[in-house]
Design a protein around this motif. Structure first.
Motif, short mmCIF file in Angstrom:
data_model
loop_
_atom_site.label_atom_id
_atom_site.label_comp_id
_atom_site.label_asym_id
_atom_site.label_seq_id
_atom_site.Cartn_x
_atom_site.Cartn_y
_atom_site.Cartn_z
N THR A 10 0.88 -1.20 -0.08
CA THR A 10 0.02 -0.20 -0.08
C THR A 10 0.92 1.10 0.13
O THR A 10 0.40 2.23 -0.69
N THR A 11 1.80 1.16 0.69
CA THR A 11 2.93 2.38 0.63
C THR A 11 3.37 2.47 -0.73
O THR A 11 3.51 3.69 -1.33
N LEU A 12 3.94 1.43 -1.59
CA LEU A 12 4.28 1.39 -2.92
C LEU A 12 3.02 2.04 -3.74
O LEU A 12 3.41 2.95 -4.56
N PHE A 203 4.84 10.35 3.79
CA PHE A 203 6.06 10.81 4.55
C PHE A 203 7.27 10.61 3.85
O PHE A 203 8.23 11.46 3.88
N LEU A 204 7.40 9.78 3.04
CA LEU A 204 8.57 9.47 2.44
C LEU A 204 8.84 10.50 1.13
O LEU A 204 10.04 10.88 1.07
N ASP A 205 7.77 10.72 0.56
CA ASP A 205 8.27 11.46 -0.69
C ASP A 205 7.55 13.06 -0.71
O ASP A 205 7.98 13.84 -1.72
N LEU A 213 9.87 13.28 4.07
CA LEU A 213 11.34 13.45 3.94
C LEU A 213 11.98 13.85 2.53
O LEU A 213 12.98 13.83 2.36
N GLU A 214 11.09 14.12 1.65
CA GLU A 214 11.28 14.43 0.37
C GLU A 214 12.23 13.36 -0.46
O GLU A 214 13.20 14.17 -1.20
#
Length: 244
Positions: A10-12, A203-205, A213-214
């Motif tokens: 789901t994160t992917l 949050f990751l991108d 976290l960009e």
């Protein structure tokens, strides 16, 4: 391991869907028209339909095929939810309500047609079609719900991860320490892993200024894909012990 892989998938779906609609099709640029979400949805809808067709046609369980269909459902869910909430302008609150109604309608129609929504009953094309329809609707709802918690409710990505992670812990506690029916617990867990993946993906991108976290959407997606593949290879999955 199934649920860890589901969260990764789901994160992917979030990073992959955003990579296509936002990075590739330019929905984060000043000249964005909203069509990027619609085009991304069309692309992923075709991939999802082909994946589900192959899954239903398969004579035995293939882990990579199954997880490919799951990933396809969550990527189309990401772009479809973004189209509904952003391009159609109904917002995260309206989108979450509409998509929740779709999930409940899918479950109701499935139960009314076949008498059960238990995954143990999925063993023929009709029940499997309902199964994948419900999954796609739940993946779409999860994206809008994750955005609603993080943005509209103002809890941010970290707050969203804590909330949905906590709710999943409650579902796990009910599973291990109560006699609550496994069917609603399964669907509760299945639905909750999607908004958890949505806020984790954001949050990751997302930019640092917005609490993310960009990281590169492409790099994050490839890393998640490698993690899922490693999980399938290192922890072999098997078909059910008995035919459903």
């Amino acid at each position: 391991m199934f649920w860890i892989t589901k969260i990764a998938a789901t994160t992917l779906g979030e990073t992959g869907g955003d990579a296509v609609s936002m990075s590739w099709l330019g929905e984060t640029t000043p000249g964005a028209t909203g069509l990027g979400y619609l085009i991304g949805t069309a692309i992923f809808a075709v991939v999802f339909a082909l994946a589900v067709w192959a899954q239903i046609r398969a004579k035995r369980f293939h882990p990579f095929l199954y997880w490919f269909a799951i990933i396809a459902s969550t990527t189309v869910g990401t772009t479809l939810a973004d189209y509904v909430t952003r391009s159609l302008g109904i917002g995260y609150t309206g989108g979450s309500g509409l998509l929740l109604a779709m999930v409940l309608a899918s479950l109701w129609l499935w139960h009314r047609t076949l008498g059960t929504v238990s995954v143990d009953s999925v063993g023929d094309p009709k029940s499997e079609a309902f199964y994948w329809l419900t999954i796609m609707c739940s993946q779409t709802l999860g994206t809008a719900l994750g955005d609603w918690v993080a943005d509209t409710a103002g809890l941010g990505y970290t707050g969203g991860m804590l909330i949905f992670g906590g709710l999943l812990a409650v579902v796990a506690a009910l599973y291990f320490w109560t006699k609550t029916s496994r069917t609603p617990l399964f669907w509760a867990a299945f639905i909750l892993t999607r908004p958890l993946g949505a806020v984790l993906g954001d949050f990751l991108d997302k930019p640092v200024a917005r609490g993310g976290l960009e990281l590169s959407r492409y790099s994050a997606s490839l890393a998640l894909l490698a993690f899922i593949a490693a999980g399938i290879l290192l922890f072999p999955q098997r078909a059910a012990a008995r035919a459903h």
